[in-house]
Motif scaffolding. Sequence first.
Motif, PDB file in Angstrom:
ATOM      1  N   HIS A  66       0.859  -1.188   0.000  1.00 57.11           N
ATOM      2  CA  HIS A  66       0.000   0.000   0.000  1.00 57.11           C
ATOM      3  C   HIS A  66       0.890   1.231   0.000  1.00 57.11           C
ATOM      4  N   HIS A  67       0.402   2.307  -0.623  1.00 58.09           N
ATOM      5  CA  HIS A  67       1.241   3.497  -0.769  1.00 58.09           C
ATOM      6  C   HIS A  67       1.594   4.134   0.566  1.00 58.09           C
ATOM      7  N   MET A 253      16.770   5.211  -5.634  1.00 61.56           N
ATOM      8  CA  MET A 253      15.527   4.490  -5.880  1.00 61.56           C
ATOM      9  C   MET A 253      14.564   4.572  -4.701  1.00 61.56           C
ATOM     10  N   ARG A 254      15.058   4.323  -3.504  1.00 59.99           N
ATOM     11  CA  ARG A 254      14.176   4.327  -2.343  1.00 59.99           C
ATOM     12  C   ARG A 254      13.578   5.714  -2.106  1.00 59.99           C
ATOM     13  N   ARG A 261       5.100   7.938  -3.953  1.00 58.26           N
ATOM     14  CA  ARG A 261       3.981   7.451  -3.130  1.00 58.26           C
ATOM     15  C   ARG A 261       3.224   8.622  -2.503  1.00 58.26           C
ATOM     16  N   LYS A 262       3.965   9.613  -2.039  1.00 59.25           N
ATOM     17  CA  LYS A 262       3.325  10.776  -1.422  1.00 59.25           C
ATOM     18  C   LYS A 262       2.560  11.608  -2.439  1.00 59.25           C
ATOM     19  N   GLY A 265       0.045   8.580  -4.461  1.00 59.05           N
ATOM     20  CA  GLY A 265      -0.700   7.635  -3.641  1.00 59.05           C
ATOM     21  C   GLY A 265      -0.761   6.251  -4.254  1.00 59.05           C
ATOM     22  N   GLN A 266      -1.911   5.608  -4.132  1.00 59.08           N
ATOM     23  CA  GLN A 266      -2.050   4.228  -4.592  1.00 59.08           C
ATOM     24  C   GLN A 266      -1.937   4.111  -6.110  1.00 59.08           C
ATOM     25  N   LYS A 267      -2.194   5.196  -6.833  1.00 57.08           N
ATOM     26  CA  LYS A 267      -2.033   5.161  -8.291  1.00 57.08           C
ATOM     27  C   LYS A 267      -0.601   4.776  -8.678  1.00 57.08           C
ATOM     28  N   TRP A 268       0.358   5.228  -7.876  1.00 57.58           N
ATOM     29  CA  TRP A 268       1.763   4.900  -8.148  1.00 57.58           C
ATOM     30  C   TRP A 268       2.011   3.404  -7.994  1.00 57.58           C
TER      31      TRP A 268
END
Length: 289
Positions: A66-67, A253-254, A261-262, A265-268
């Motif tokens: 989850h984002h 990358m991290r 994500r911020k 959100g979940q679209k990512w």
Amino acid sequence: MNLNEIPRVKTITKEAFIKSYYKPQKPVVIERFIEDWPAYSKWDLEYMRKVAGEKEVPLYDDRPVHHEDGFNEPHAKMKMSDYIDLLQKEPTKYRIFLWNILKEVPRLQEDFTYPDFGLRLMRTLPMLFFGGRDSYTFMHFDIDLANIFHFHFEGKKECILFPQSESKYLYKVPHSLITHESIDFANPDFTKWPALKQANGYKTHLNHGELLYIPEGYWHYMRYVTPGFSMSLRSIAKNPKNLFSAFYNVIVMRSYDGIMRKIQGQKWIDWKNQQAVQRTNRNVHGAIK
């Protein structure tokens, strides 16, 4: 999947390990390497209850990413004694992941020694991993692409490995360290995930006291056939390409993934999962052509 059994030896010298497994970057199971460790005879779930029962431990399960999940953020916490009760009572998806011995229970270090395989082991990072029957980790590779020495205790554990060369067939999620989370690597659906049929890897089952060497950057999937736990010792990547990738993963990358994500959100997360399928399909179709 084309999975060969990981070679097994009873024990091995440093010279033979370097020549036959480290230099060619091939995995191996060493069956009787730690029989002189106190841990070999002492370490089981009841011993962990005795020395760490009051410790609060981080727990992870196999829920979809989850984002809002932070990097290695636990899904729950529990006292070690209660967690061991759960392991012994019934199957559970909860696992302990990356539990630092030196930080949490320093006395456990008295039960093992750092083996000499000709590699410099990171002595500040001995990590424990616990799991209940049929719990598993997503197929993943470690962010630092380290050489891993994985010692198993109590019960049986299924291990499936792939070198980085097979990433194009594994539905790797971009900007991530995992494959598509819907894949059941213990029983893959080749109709849904046809590229897996072209992947060449390794498999084995670890029993109490056995050691698995996982070469630099290898993908690994772990499933607990019975409740048990393992300890990993690691040595930094020596291959310059892997070492560069490790720095990139940690620094770039991290951070990039966290920012996206911020923002999205979940679209990512959903986009990354879609890309895992689309990119793998392109790789496979290109190989066929």
